[in-house]
Design an enzyme around this catalytic site. Structure first.
Site, PDB file in Angstrom:
ATOM      1  N   TYR A 166     -16.733  17.171 -14.106  1.00  0.00           N
ATOM      2  CA  TYR A 166     -17.141  15.762 -14.176  1.00  0.00           C
ATOM      3  C   TYR A 166     -18.169  15.436 -13.077  1.00  0.00           C
ATOM      4  O   TYR A 166     -18.000  15.858 -11.917  1.00  0.00           O
ATOM      5  CB  TYR A 166     -15.893  14.876 -14.021  1.00  0.00           C
ATOM      6  CG  TYR A 166     -16.181  13.409 -14.060  1.00  0.00           C
ATOM      7  CD1 TYR A 166     -16.503  12.779 -15.251  1.00  0.00           C
ATOM      8  CD2 TYR A 166     -16.149  12.640 -12.908  1.00  0.00           C
ATOM      9  CE1 TYR A 166     -16.776  11.422 -15.295  1.00  0.00           C
ATOM     10  CE2 TYR A 166     -16.422  11.281 -12.932  1.00  0.00           C
ATOM     11  CZ  TYR A 166     -16.745  10.684 -14.126  1.00  0.00           C
ATOM     12  OH  TYR A 166     -17.022   9.350 -14.166  1.00  0.00           O
ATOM     13  N   ARG A 206       0.851  -1.202   0.000  1.00  0.00           N
ATOM     14  CA  ARG A 206       0.000   0.000   0.000  1.00  0.00           C
ATOM     15  C   ARG A 206       0.881   1.245   0.000  1.00  0.00           C
ATOM     16  O   ARG A 206       0.602   2.233  -0.651  1.00  0.00           O
ATOM     17  CB  ARG A 206      -0.953   0.010   1.203  1.00  0.00           C
ATOM     18  CG  ARG A 206      -1.665   1.352   1.345  1.00  0.00           C
ATOM     19  CD  ARG A 206      -2.925   1.349   2.211  1.00  0.00           C
ATOM     20  NE  ARG A 206      -2.885   0.481   3.352  1.00  0.00           N
ATOM     21  CZ  ARG A 206      -2.171   0.718   4.481  1.00  0.00           C
ATOM     22  NH1 ARG A 206      -1.448   1.812   4.596  1.00  0.00           N
ATOM     23  NH2 ARG A 206      -2.197  -0.144   5.474  1.00  0.00           N
ATOM     24  N   ASP A 260      -7.860  18.794 -13.761  1.00  0.00           N
ATOM     25  CA  ASP A 260      -8.188  17.473 -14.272  1.00  0.00           C
ATOM     26  C   ASP A 260      -7.786  17.468 -15.756  1.00  0.00           C
ATOM     27  O   ASP A 260      -8.412  18.135 -16.573  1.00  0.00           O
ATOM     28  CB  ASP A 260      -9.689  17.213 -14.088  1.00  0.00           C
ATOM     29  CG  ASP A 260     -10.120  15.829 -14.559  1.00  0.00           C
ATOM     30  OD1 ASP A 260      -9.463  15.270 -15.459  1.00  0.00           O
ATOM     31  OD2 ASP A 260     -11.130  15.310 -14.047  1.00  0.00           O
ATOM     32  N   LYS A 294      -9.131   6.486 -19.131  1.00  0.00           N
ATOM     33  CA  LYS A 294      -9.455   7.052 -20.434  1.00  0.00           C
ATOM     34  C   LYS A 294      -8.253   6.971 -21.386  1.00  0.00           C
ATOM     35  O   LYS A 294      -7.748   5.899 -21.597  1.00  0.00           O
ATOM     36  CB  LYS A 294      -9.978   8.477 -20.266  1.00  0.00           C
ATOM     37  CG  LYS A 294     -10.978   8.645 -19.092  1.00  0.00           C
ATOM     38  CD  LYS A 294     -12.279   7.865 -19.291  1.00  0.00           C
ATOM     39  CE  LYS A 294     -13.104   7.762 -18.003  1.00  0.00           C
ATOM     40  NZ  LYS A 294     -13.446   9.036 -17.384  1.00  0.00           N
TER      41      LYS A 294
HETATM   42  C1  LIG Z   1     -13.878   9.475 -16.079  1.00  0.00           C
HETATM   43  C2  LIG Z   1     -13.479  10.772 -15.535  1.00  0.00           C
HETATM   44  C3  LIG Z   1     -13.196  10.931 -14.176  1.00  0.00           C
HETATM   45  C4  LIG Z   1     -13.365   9.807 -13.174  1.00  0.00           C
HETATM   46  O1  LIG Z   1     -12.448   8.783 -13.369  1.00  0.00           O
HETATM   47  P1  LIG Z   1     -12.733   7.242 -13.025  1.00  0.00           P
HETATM   48  O2  LIG Z   1     -11.509   6.558 -13.479  1.00  0.00           O
HETATM   49  O3  LIG Z   1     -13.963   6.835 -13.768  1.00  0.00           O
HETATM   50  O4  LIG Z   1     -12.946   7.170 -11.542  1.00  0.00           O
HETATM   51  C5  LIG Z   1     -12.773  12.179 -13.756  1.00  0.00           C
HETATM   52  N1  LIG Z   1     -12.654  13.218 -14.603  1.00  0.00           N
HETATM   53  C6  LIG Z   1     -12.933  13.100 -15.904  1.00  0.00           C
HETATM   54  C7  LIG Z   1     -12.773  14.288 -16.802  1.00  0.00           C
HETATM   55  C8  LIG Z   1     -13.354  11.886 -16.423  1.00  0.00           C
HETATM   56  O5  LIG Z   1     -13.647  11.778 -17.729  1.00  0.00           O
END
Ligand SMILES: *Cc1c(COP(=O)(O)O)cnc(C)c1O
Length: 401
Positions: free
Chosen positions: A102, A50, A174, A199
């Site tokens: 998001y 961890r 982000d 993504k």
């Molecule tokens: C998908 C997404 C998230 C969340 O991520 P997860 O891996 O699904 O927890 C956060 N910000 C953006 C812009 C996203 O597209």
């Protein structure tokens, strides 16, 4: 790996500090929860997975290197990364946040952090004046997504970071939509870069993962403490999948971006499409700002049809794109923000943000561009046919009365 190498070279040769006893070209997966200590006084480099694991560290070093940071952190999801980073703020602190953020991030701040006494205001961060006016004496964090999700609104990152610095608060960005291939927020003054590695970074719809990167070593220590404390770390198999996906990030994004541009132009020419949102189209407000801070428009675009009924007919007629949540994969993914990514947002809030029932978001994959456009063309033809039939029926009814 020296810093003067091109990004695509860095993507390939990225396991810099891994000691490869056997010369492995692929990072070994260290499936171990704990590490033998040979002395009661002197512990080795790792003690418990961890807190640290060589495979995870390879990924963490790689993303830090690619974002131009000093330290990276891998989490079990993008939301785990975002939630953990949010715990850098404390009770009584105020957070300023992009209004079309998001959906999951919206939920953390409004439904969880609010219970711990964290105050928040949503502002349109694409308007720097709103950011400035939103600052309070207790503002400790500005949270930005640019381009935003799903309307691709552009926020001037340098501008926001400057406002944040003037008021002694942190900026989180982000960077999921663009990745460090196209945008490097730390270079523009951001403090923490966050990713859903689910993504584009991993890129194959086969893993859920999150990453965070910082430049300031002191902030790195704080985030390392939080990562170990909350424990939402990424498992080693999944770290390996992200490392594997990263190697082709450059070629994937390059191809998807090219196709996204073609599709955005095609959609822009269709009468049934009310608006197309894509930074590559120069009619998008903020596209100049975008290209001052990013190397490309990315591979995500949104477009607006009339209403839910049209969306339903259109989506049913499409054959190629996967109709699903998520984005940034080898396959094109079409999603319906009103019922998917932004389902956790109340309808009034959603519509106030322009996320209407006619809005669709497309993440462009690696399929052939003519196949994709042909598929869309077919779906629009179907939509026209259905509308015409409906009109005919209505006319018939009127005639009968
Ligand atoms: C998908 C997404 C998230 C969340 O991520 P997860 O891996 O699904 O927890 C956060 N910000 C953006 C812009 C996203 O597209």
């Amino acid at each position: 790996m020296s810093n003067d190498m091109h990004f695509e070279t860095k993507l390939i040769h990225n396991e810099r500090s891994i000691t490869r006893q056997y010369g492995d070209v692929s990072v070994p997966i260290h499936h171990t929860s704990t590490f033998h200590q040979s002395d009661i006084d002197a512990f080795g480099q790792y003690d418990y997975s961890r807190s640290g694991n060589p495979t995870r560290e390879a990924l963490e070093e790689t993303i830090a290197h690619l974002e131009g940071g000093t330290r990276g952190f891998a989490f079990s999801s993008g939301m785990a990364a975002i939630s953990t980073a949010f715990f850098l703020v404390s009770k009584g602190d105020h957070v300023l946040i992009s209004e079309d953020v998001y959906g999951g991030t919206y939920r953390v701040i409004t439904e969880v952090l609010s219970r711990f006494g964290v105050e928040y205001t949503f502002v349109d961060t694409s308007r720097l004046k709103q950011v400035k006016d939103g600052i309070r004496p207790n503002t400790k964090l500005i949270y930005v997504e640019t381009p935003s999700n799903p309307l691709l609104k552009i926020t001037d990152l340098e501008g926001v970071c400057k406002i944040a610095k003037d008021h002694g608060c942190l900026t989180f960005v982000d960077n999921t939509f663009l990745t460090p291939e196209l945008q490097k927020p730390l270079e523009l003054g951001a403090d923490v870069v966050l990713h859903s590695a689910t993504k584009f970074l991993a890129g194959h719809s086969d893993v859920v993962a999150g990453l965070a990167v910082v430049k300031d070593p002191e902030l790195g220590e704080k985030l390392a403490f939080l990562q170990n404390t909350f424990g939402a770390v990424l498992g080693v198999q999944d770290c390996w999948l992200v490392l594997r996906g990263l190697k082709t990030l450059h070629v994937r994004l390059k191809q998807s971006q090219e196709t996204a541009y073609e599709i955005s132009r095609f959609l822009d020419s269709i009468p049934e499409v009310k608006n197309v949102y894509y930074p590559g189209l120069n009619n998008l407000e903020g596209s100049i700002t975008h290209f001052n801070q990013a190397k490309g428009a990315g591979a995500v675009l949104s477009f607006r049809l009339e209403d839910e009924e049209e969306v339903k007919t259109f989506v049913k007629a499409l054959k190629i794109p996967v109709f699903a949540v998520s984005l940034g994969a080898v396959e094109s993914i079409l999603s319906y923000p009103a019922k998917m990514s932004h389902a956790s947002m109340p309808k009034v809030e959603r519509e106030k943000r322009g996320i209407s029932d006619g809005l669709l978001r497309l993440s462009v994959g690696l399929e052939n561009v003519e196949d994709l456009i042909g598929d869309f063309e077919g779906a629009f033809q179907h939509l026209r046919k259905m509308k015409k039939e409906k009109e005919n029926i209505q006319q018939l009814k009127r005639g009968a009365i």
